[in-house]
Design a protein around this motif. Structure first.
Motif, PDB file in Angstrom:
ATOM      1  N   GLU A   1      59.455  25.512  63.651  1.00 18.72           N
ATOM      2  CA  GLU A   1      60.291  26.697  63.481  1.00 18.72           C
ATOM      3  C   GLU A   1      61.742  26.258  63.572  1.00 18.72           C
ATOM      4  O   GLU A   1      62.055  25.311  64.294  1.00 18.72           O
ATOM      5  CB  GLU A   1      60.034  27.711  64.602  1.00 18.72           C
TER       6      GLU A   1
ATOM      7  N   GLU B   1      64.305  33.028  65.467  1.00 14.76           N
ATOM      8  CA  GLU B   1      63.600  32.235  64.452  1.00 14.76           C
ATOM      9  C   GLU B   1      64.111  32.620  63.068  1.00 14.76           C
ATOM     10  O   GLU B   1      63.916  33.753  62.635  1.00 14.76           O
ATOM     11  CB  GLU B   1      62.090  32.486  64.551  1.00 14.76           C
TER      12      GLU B   1
ATOM     13  N   GLN C   1      60.441  28.846  59.105  1.00 11.85           N
ATOM     14  CA  GLN C   1      59.306  28.078  59.606  1.00 11.85           C
ATOM     15  C   GLN C   1      58.675  27.334  58.449  1.00 11.85           C
ATOM     16  O   GLN C   1      58.601  27.846  57.333  1.00 11.85           O
ATOM     17  CB  GLN C   1      58.279  29.004  60.286  1.00 11.85           C
TER      18      GLN C   1
HETATM   19 MG    MG Z   1      57.209  32.058  61.960  1.00 10.74          MG
END
Ligand code: MG
Ligand code: ATP
Length: 446
Positions: free
Chosen positions: A209, A284, A287
């Motif tokens: 991530e 985040e 990813q």
């Molecule tokens: Mg993710």
């Protein structure tokens, strides 16, 4: 753009529904309007920044050799039944039926559909490697949509998918994505730290991530403070070179950096000296996954290998939270007066404030600055409203353009205007031509 003709519905009051600063500032700066929980309209300035971020993502994908496509938002359920995810996905998937009673869904991601495209049109290993991506609206019926565009239900995402003959080739694709993501985020003025993570419903072994450090982040993160000194800078990487991509991956992932799901306290203590251990929060913003033949096995995506035999392709998928990035950038870059846009994503390059609208000389000076910026390929936002100077400055500070030029009769008598940097608050008086040249030079690097 002249502010008097633009649509910038700024709010004077702090909206009470916004819990975090980026959400508050996006509402106050008239960038978005909530329509339902986690569903937003993008007003002109918000939409402009969204497009800038999207363009950076497209440019960096092209640089890495990835190919853009566009898949539909509404998908039939059958492909998702083939992979088994129609049942697995649960309530986050928004489901509906069309008039014929056929099961449809609003795409939360697109592994199944892209695998279907692949199996219909690619049959030989000679057509590999191949990476297809799209930037498209997604819907996930999040249980708690919150924080504005950070956790929406409808959100804009770049999703990419690589198809390779061998695991080794697919891992190169993984590394290539990691490198291109580092570059992508840095162009937006962000430092996003790759952290080893948990794969969740996508499945697979390898995943990182990318996290932006911010107090309001939803993930708890543990890292070696030495990771924050790493910068991709303007190095030129040959994306086809296995060694070069591998070297960047090692440089950026060898230091301890983990999200809470994969954190190992003992390893943290062993690998990181005490004075460099950090526990913080992160957002985040992307990813990447390698998941091998999970979908190609389930959906029969094979190619004829060099030995003539059908071989399931190795795949991975990669996502960037394009709409979430607006929130992440603001969380990382603001002060108590408002947003501070990094040059790479700012909605307008420079603000022009006329202190005395209606004064012949001041108006003429502003008009000529405006034309000069346009001629140089930059977009100015000219506050030509008949408003007090204080109000004009407050609006400019709130919307966060990195550079502002203030024009008033007093300065003009001495042949100067004032150039102000939003980030540092520093101002200097310069003849208009020099102020223009300086701003143009700054943007030549972005
Ligand atoms: Mg993710
Ligand atoms: P999260 O853990 O935050 O729910 P995720 O791991 O489920 O996200 P991915 O499937 O990895 O999300 O999607 C790729 C990117 O899309 C994420 O890194 C994130 O930046 C963005 N994203 C995911 N869910 C949302 C959402 N509800 N609103 C806005 N952006 C999102």
């Amino acid at each position: 753009m002249r502010l008097s003709r633009y649509f910038l519905p700024v709010l004077k009051e702090n909206p009470s529904e916004a819990q975090i600063v980026s959400h508050r500032l996006m509402l106050r700066a008239g960038m978005i309007k909530q329509q339902s929980a986690g569903i937003y309209s993008w007003l002109p300035m918000g939409f402009k920044v969204l497009r800038k971020i999207e363009n950076i993502v497209h440019e960096e994908q092209a640089r890495a050799g990835h190919i853009a496509i566009q898949m539909p938002i509404l998908q039939g359920a059958d492909l998702w039944r083939e992979s088994g995810r129609y049942d697995d996905y649960g309530q986050e998937m928004l489901r509906m039926q069309d008039r014929h009673g056929r099961d449809m869904l609003y795409t939360p991601t697109a592994e199944e559909m892209v695998t279907d495209i692949f199996r219909s049109h690619v049959s030989s290993y000679k057509d590999l490697p191949l990476t297809l991506y799209q930037i498209q609206w997604k819907f996930r019926d999040e249980i708690r949509p919150r924080f504005g565009v950070m956790r929406g239900r409808e959100f804009y995402m770049k999703d990419g998918y690589n198809f390779d003959l061998t695991k080794e080739d697919a891992l190169h694709a993984y590394n290539r994505h990691l490198v291109s993501y580092l570059r992508t985020y840095e162009r937006m003025g962000l430092q996003a730290i790759p952290m080893r993570a948990d794969s969740g419903p996508i499945g697979g072994d390898d995943t990182h991530e990318f996290l932006v450090l911010a107090d309001t982040g939803e993930s708890e993160v543990f890292y070696d403070s030495a990771v924050t000194d790493l910068s991709f800078g303007d190095r030129q990487i040959d994306y086809d070179s296995v060694e070069e991509c591998q070297a960047v991956l090692e440089e950026f992932t060898s230091k301890y950096a983990r999200t809470d799901e994969t954190h190992d306290e003992a390893a943290f203590h062993e690998r990181v000296p005490e004075d460099r251990r950090r526990v913080a929060r992160g957002i985040e913003v992307g990813q990447i996954f390698y998941f091998g033949t999970k979908y190609s096995d389930a959906m029969g995506a094979t190619v004829q290998g060099p030995d003539g035999k059908p071989t399931p392709v190795h795949m991975g998928s990669h996502g960037i939270g394009v709409s979430r990035l607006l929130g992440a950038i603001i969380e990382a870059s603001h002060d108590d007066k408002g947003i501070i846009w990094p040059e790479g994503v700012t909605p307008f390059h420079v603000g022009i404030v006329n202190l005395k609208q209606g004064d012949g000389e001041a108006d003429a000076a502003c008009d000529s600055l405006y034309k000069a910026f346009e001629a140089a390929g930059l977009e100015p936002l000219y506050d030509d409203r008949k408003e007090r100077a204080g109000g004009k400055f407050a609006t400019m500070d709130l919307i966060g353009l990195p550079w502002r030029i203030t024009v008033g009769p007093r300065g003009l008598k001495n042949g100067v205007v004032e150039l102000t940097c939003r980030r540092t608050g520093e101002s200097e008086e310069l003849p208009p031509e020099q102020a223009i040249a300086k701003v143009v030079e700054i943007y030549a690097k972005h």
